[in-house]
Structures are given as C-alpha cells and as structure tokens.
Write an enzyme that holds these catalytic residues in place. Structure first.
Site, PDB file in Angstrom:
ATOM      1  N   LYS A  38       0.804  -1.229   0.000  1.00 12.10           N
ATOM      2  CA  LYS A  38       0.000   0.000   0.000  1.00 12.10           C
ATOM      3  C   LYS A  38       0.837   1.280   0.000  1.00 12.10           C
ATOM      4  O   LYS A  38       0.448   2.253  -0.642  1.00 12.10           O
ATOM      5  CB  LYS A  38      -0.985  -0.002   1.163  1.00 12.10           C
ATOM      6  CG  LYS A  38      -0.342   0.046   2.519  1.00 12.10           C
ATOM      7  CD  LYS A  38      -1.365  -0.271   3.606  1.00 12.10           C
ATOM      8  CE  LYS A  38      -0.750  -0.161   4.974  1.00 12.10           C
ATOM      9  NZ  LYS A  38      -1.496  -0.946   5.968  1.00 12.10           N
ATOM     10  N   ARG A 132      -7.814  -1.569  16.736  1.00  9.79           N
ATOM     11  CA  ARG A 132      -8.206  -1.250  15.373  1.00  9.79           C
ATOM     12  C   ARG A 132      -9.138  -2.389  14.978  1.00  9.79           C
ATOM     13  O   ARG A 132     -10.105  -2.639  15.682  1.00  9.79           O
ATOM     14  CB  ARG A 132      -6.985  -1.071  14.448  1.00  9.79           C
ATOM     15  CG  ARG A 132      -7.287  -0.092  13.310  1.00  9.79           C
ATOM     16  CD  ARG A 132      -6.132   0.128  12.348  1.00  9.79           C
ATOM     17  NE  ARG A 132      -5.876  -1.028  11.511  1.00  9.79           N
ATOM     18  CZ  ARG A 132      -4.938  -1.062  10.557  1.00  9.79           C
ATOM     19  NH1 ARG A 132      -4.184  -0.005  10.348  1.00  9.79           N
ATOM     20  NH2 ARG A 132      -4.746  -2.147   9.828  1.00  9.79           N
TER      21      ARG A 132
END
Ligand SMILES: *Cc1c(COP(=O)(O)O)cnc(C)c1O
Length: 365
Positions: A38, A132
C-alpha cells in the site's frame, strides 16, 4: 537530459534484497511473508522486486492497488488487508484472500462468490488490544461458526494487527493468546488453519526475543521491506537497506535573508500564528516541494541543512552551513508517513533505478 523534479528514486535491488533477507530471517522459524504494497500504491516494479525477494503473498488495503498489480501481470496470491464492504463483488473477482471482522461483509462475499462460481478465502482478524480491526476473543467462536456456515467462503486462517492505532507492542503474551485461540478454534470446529498471521513490521523484536513462536506462521510486512526498519522503536534491522527511497527536489530560490519576518503578524497559510527566533541574516534556500506532496515532518535532509518550514508548495531551508545555488538538487530520506504521502502525490515523479549512486553530490551523511 535532466530528470524530472521533484522525484522519488526507488532502488529496486535494495528492496529485493530487503525482501530476501526478511524472508530468510522469518523463514528460519517457519514464518511466511506477505509483502505489503500500500505505501507504494502497488507500483508493479517495486512489488515484482518483493516477489523476486521471496515474499509468498502480496497484501494491500486498497482494492484499486490490487487491480493495478494484476493488470500489470503480477502473479502471486493477493490479500486484501482492509475489510471490504461495498466492494465485495469486485473483491471476490480480484482478490484471493481477504481479512474480515464482520458477518454482514462475509455474507456479501459469500453471495458474490456464488454468483461468480468462486470460493473466496478469508482470514478472520482477532482484537488483541490495539483497538483497530478485530473480533473480540470472547465473540470468536460464534463468529467462526457463522463464517463456516457460509458455503462459498473458505476460512484459511486467523490474524491480528498490533502497533497501528493503540501502539500496543506484539509480545509473548498477545502472540501466545493468538496461538491459544487458534488451538481452541481448531479443536472446537475440527479444522486446521493454514495461515496464522501474527502482525506486521512491529513484530521484529518479539520474533528476535521469543523462545517459542507458537502457532504464528505468517507476518504482513510493509515498512521493514521498504525502509528496512521495525516499527516499535523505528530501529534499523541489521543488514537491511534503509535508504532505498530518496526524495529529490530542486532549489528555486537561494538568498541571504533575515531570520525574523517583518511587517504586522497574523496567521500563516495553515491558520497558525508562527513565532521565530532572531539568528541574524542567514543563507536560505527554497525548494519546489511542499505539504501537498509530502509530510514535511517525515523528511530527513543532509545534516548541515535545516528545514525551517513549509507551505503547500514551498519548503524553506536554512542553508548557512551548506550553501546551495538555484538549480541544485537536495536529497531527503523519508519516514513511512512521508513515503506514503510522496508516493500518493501526483506531482512527484516516481523513478525506478537499480541502485542509488554511492556519491550523489548532496547525498546523505
Ligand atoms: C498496513 C498494514 C500492514 C503493514 O504494516 P507495516 O508496519 O508497514 O509492516 C500489515 N497489516 C495490516 C492489516 C495493514 O493494514
């Protein structure tokens, strides 16, 4: 012919070597590597270097990056790191494995997998403290029961993610907790899980100090392949390249100026009221680079250059100790945040090179 500026020079050989060294290091104890793409937006040449270095999967949080890599002809197992929802149909078409934490999403994936005559592989993420993504351990068994009831999905593993939001370090305790959950789920549901993905670049210290790594057999690594660092304290990993990416910008003004602004003070371009220290008249340089391109706080320049500040498209340096002329090029190291922003900026040219020159005119220390 002059190369385009500003630009990032990306040393492919160094990324390939980092991927190889990390694959060997973690491979010694049976851990496979997912190379995380990413931060470079799935730039195919960079990802090919990771694959040549020995990573077994390529993982990205954005479907668009995976589609780009596939269109470029890269062949590997593709993993989607961020749990999908509205993109479920495209995900079953383009992605081999996705990380998941919601039943509603799994139902959609199963529905579209059926429509496309596919079986989609899933890894269920477990919450181990970083807050998260993840299913809480107390909810895991019923979650797995529902996942197994969806006919067009194949549960291939469990995973967890730490040191991203809450700053919780991977350690023997949370890694052991993941192993225990794996054993419990396998016993309760009479199955065997192939991929136990224990974390990311923050898992290095745990791995180096752990006597037993338990069931962990996979890690997802971005920063340590790209920048050669672990991410709990940002230490360089011995033997890895830490300068594979160099940001290069050009000097568009170089003048002696006072160090105190003159006139009536108000706000700067970003709504702050800045304050300054009087250091007398100094040699200053302006680079054609700004906050629209990069996270300026994540840049590291030549030791004799000091970054004074920046606006959207100008970066101001104190160059008293290292005179710069208009047209000179200045190199910077980038941290992860600066790399992410610079790779995403449409104004920065990405240049693939084999290796960095040993003695660039204004190279780093
Ligand atoms: C970004 C990401 C990673 C890679 O993290 P690094 O610190 O770059 O190694 C791993 N797992 C997930 C779920 C991610 O989103």
């Amino acid at each position: 012919m002059k190369a385009f500026l500003p630009r990032i020079d990306i040393a492919l050989a160094q990324i390939r070597e980092n991927a190889r060294l990390l694959s060997e290091l973690y491979g010694q104890r049976g851990i496979s590597i997912m190379g995380v793409s990413k931060a470079v937006l799935g730039e195919p040449a960079v990802i090919e270097a990771m694959i040549q270095g020995g990573v077994r999967f390529i993982a990205d949080s954005r479907l668009e990056n995976i589609q780009k890599m596939k269109a470029a002809g890269l062949i590997t197992q593709f993993v989607l790191l961020r749990t999908p929802l509205s993109q479920a149909e495209a995900v079953v078409q383009s992605v081999d494995i996705s990380l998941n934490t919601e039943i509603a999403t799994l139902q959609k994936l199963s529905y579209y997998a059926k429509a496309h005559h596919k079986q989609h592989q899933v890894i269920v993420m477990v919450e181990l403290g970083d807050l998260r993504e993840g299913v809480l351990p107390c909810d895991l068994a019923p979650f797995i029961r529902e996942t197994l009831s969806l006919p067009h999905l194949k549960l291939v593993g469990l995973g967890c993610n730490l040191a991203c939001y809450g700053g919780i370090k991977p350690d023997d305790r949370n890694m052991h907790a993941l192993s225990i959950l794996v054993n419990r789920i396998e016993t309760e549901f009479q199955l065997s899980l192939a991929i136990i993905s224990g974390g990311n670049s923050a898992n290095y210290e745990w791995y180096q100090s752990a006597r037993a790594i338990g069931r962990i057999n996979n890690l997802r690594l971005g920063e340590s392949i790209l920048l050669g660092r672990e991410t709990v304290s940002r230490k360089a990993i011995p033997g890895l390249h830490t300068h594979a990416f160099q940001l290069i910008a050009e000097v568009i003004e170089s003048k002696q100026k006072p160090s105190l602004p003159f006139g009536t003070s108000g706000q700067d371009a970003f709504g702050n009221v800045p304050s300054f220290q009087d250091r007398g008249v100094r040699q200053r340089a302006i680079l054609a680079l700004g906050r629209q391109d990069v996270l300026v706080s994540g840049l590291n320049a030549h030791s004799k250059l000091e970054i004074l500040g920046s606006s959207s498209d100008h970066l101001i340096l104190d160059s008293q100790q290292h005179p710069l002329r208009v047209g000179d090029e200045v190199n910077f190291d980038l941290d992860y945040g600066a790399l992410l922003a610079a790779m995403t900026s449409p104004f920065i040219h990405k240049q693939l090179i084999k290796e960095h020159r040993q003695t660039a005119p204004l190279s780093l220390k």
